[in-house]
Design an enzyme around this catalytic site. Structure first.
Site, mmCIF file in Angstrom:
data_model
loop_
_atom_site.group_PDB
_atom_site.id
_atom_site.type_symbol
_atom_site.label_atom_id
_atom_site.label_comp_id
_atom_site.label_asym_id
_atom_site.label_seq_id
_atom_site.Cartn_x
_atom_site.Cartn_y
_atom_site.Cartn_z
ATOM 1 N N ASP A 92 0.854 -1.167 0.000
ATOM 2 C CA ASP A 92 0.000 0.000 0.000
ATOM 3 C C ASP A 92 0.898 1.227 0.000
ATOM 4 O O ASP A 92 2.026 1.192 0.484
ATOM 5 C CB ASP A 92 -0.919 -0.010 1.225
ATOM 6 C CG ASP A 92 -1.886 1.166 1.192
ATOM 7 O OD1 ASP A 92 -2.186 1.633 0.087
ATOM 8 O OD2 ASP A 92 -2.317 1.621 2.257
ATOM 9 N N ASP A 271 -8.025 -7.024 1.393
ATOM 10 C CA ASP A 271 -7.077 -7.084 2.501
ATOM 11 C C ASP A 271 -7.770 -6.460 3.687
ATOM 12 O O ASP A 271 -8.663 -5.634 3.522
ATOM 13 C CB ASP A 271 -5.806 -6.284 2.192
ATOM 14 C CG ASP A 271 -6.017 -4.807 2.418
ATOM 15 O OD1 ASP A 271 -6.626 -4.164 1.533
ATOM 16 O OD2 ASP A 271 -5.626 -4.292 3.477
#
Length: 376
Positions: A92, A271
């Site tokens: 990320d 996620d």
RNA sequence: GGGGAGAUACCAAAGCGGCCAACUGGGGCAGACUGUAAAUCUGCUGACUUAUGUCUUCGUAGGUUCGAAUCCUGCUCUCCCCA
């Protein structure tokens, strides 16, 4: 990166597919355990792979940039080598941290200046340097630098924020095209759809990002305070626009029910910290319902943690023993619960995939949801 | 045998005339947790109750006082020091 669509559900938007990266193939729909600082808290990478069945895990640019730092990661040959995970990985960008660092950060056109939560030192993230950092980390999938506004954001702010995120996206792709992964393999950059809970902003955002012809697309800014039905509505809107032949990643979601609802709406990747964080805090997700293992009722329950579970912890340890570990403050408790929950999440998406392939997803989902919500 | 200190809710420990059903820890019970500033955070924890309500508690038996966990007396027990 090549995404292959293998099956679609006749009664929903659910799909089963697979994509291949430099570190292996991922079968979708899939859940990606979150390993923020290069560690899925409390779980060995070996158990993640062999027991939980993880195919791809996450790392976080913000955290890894601050600690251990880009220099060491480059010296180690990238995060894969540094942490001992040789399968696919995604990082990320730090956009979510920008959002959560409220009070010690300032967002400008250039990027985001923030203070380290570790030592207070000042840093600047820009679309360019976030791509550079993710090149150095070396994840197979890297994320665009976005801003993730709260679910309660006003339209005016949501618009301004999304427009800036869109401009940042162009800069991310420019930088991505000018650079390469220092370890010699290819990486994929996923753009992120924003727009809060405003349908027309979500549409515009989805239409904007699809122009980049990316290997995959992410839906961000959901499960940040808005009601679940609103989240589902946004997913429907966005997935109607995102190309069907690329994987879709719903960032940060969610509960087991959220996963099934989103899969039904055409999401392929997920996620969430929930299985690990809630596991560490004593909450277990099972195929029969939710267990708060600290509750008195499990004190003398000598049955296995989850007889239907596939990880070794599920049948090796009893509920009474796991409760004892939590009550005694033993670190093994959170470890067992984390591994169990990850195994369950991966079992759940694996079952979803199987039922999509077999054409029975919708009825299976209807059968599962009441069980998933049930509190044991 | 002599001198001193102390007995408070499950445990530890504050309180030292009314704001005390009693600080605070621990323990216990329950809840929260969604791209991890989280092995964290939040409630409740004498009884009965929806309760701003009532009742019973601070070793024990009395006493002083409008009023006591807090002051006085007896008793019981514990700990420390000296013999």
């Amino acid at each position: 990166m090549q995404f292959t669509l293998e099956a679609t559900d006749p009664h929903s938007q659910a799909r089963a597919g697979s994509f291949t990266t430099a570190h292996g193939t991922v079968q979708t729909p899939i859940f990606m355990p979150v390993g923020t600082v290069g560690s899925v808290k409390g779980v060995f990478h070996r158990d993640l792979r062999d027991e939980a069945g993880a195919q791809i895990i996450l790392g976080n640019t913000y955290h890894l940039y601050l600690r251990p730092g880009v220099e060491l990661l480059e010296k180690a040959g990238g995060l894969h080598r540094f942490c001992g995970w040789d399968r696919p990985m995604l990082t990320d960008s730090g956009g979510f941290q920008v959002f959560s660092l409220e009070g010690i950060r300032k967002i400008t056109e250039q990027g985001c200046r923030f203070q380290s939560h570790i030592d207070g030192s000042s840093h600047l993230f820009t679309p360019e340097n976030v791509v550079d950092t993710q090149r150095s980390i070396g994840a197979d999938i890297i994320m665009a630098f976005d801003e993730c506004p709260p679910g309660t954001a006003e339209h005016a702010y949501a618009l301004k924020s999304w427009e800036r995120t869109a401009r940042w996206l162009e800069r991310c792709f420019d930088q991505f095209q000018k650079t390469a992964c220092p370890y010699g393999y290819g990486q994929s950059l996923f753009p992120i759809v924003q727009g809060c809970t405003y349908p027309e902003l979500r549409r515009r955002s989805a239409e904007f990002v699809r122009q980049f012809n990316a290997d995959g697309y992410a839906i961000g800014g959901l499960a940040v305070g808005e009601p679940a039905p609103v989240m589902y509505e946004m997913i429907d809107i966005v997935n109607e626009i995102l190309p069907a032949d690329r994987p879709r990643y719903l960032m940060g979601v969610g509960t087991p029910v959220n996963l099934l609802e989103a899969i039904a709406r055409g999401v392929d990747l997920f996620d969430c910290v929930m299985p690990t964080r809630n596991g560490r805090n004593g909450m277990l997700f099972t195929s029969e319902g939710i267990i708060n293992i600290r509750n008195q009722k499990w004190a003398d329950d000598l049955s296995p943690i989850d007889p239907a579970g596939s990880a070794f912890v599920d049948h090796t340890y009893t509920r009474a023993y796991l409760r004892h570990l939590f009550v005694a403050g033993e670190m093994l408790g959170p470890q067992i619960a984390s591994l169990h929950n990850l195994g369950f999440y991966l079992w759940l998406v694996g079952q979803a995939r199987r039922h999509i392939v077999e054409g029975t997803f919708t009825e299976w989902k209807a059968h599962m949801i009441p069980k998933l919500e049930h509190r044991l």
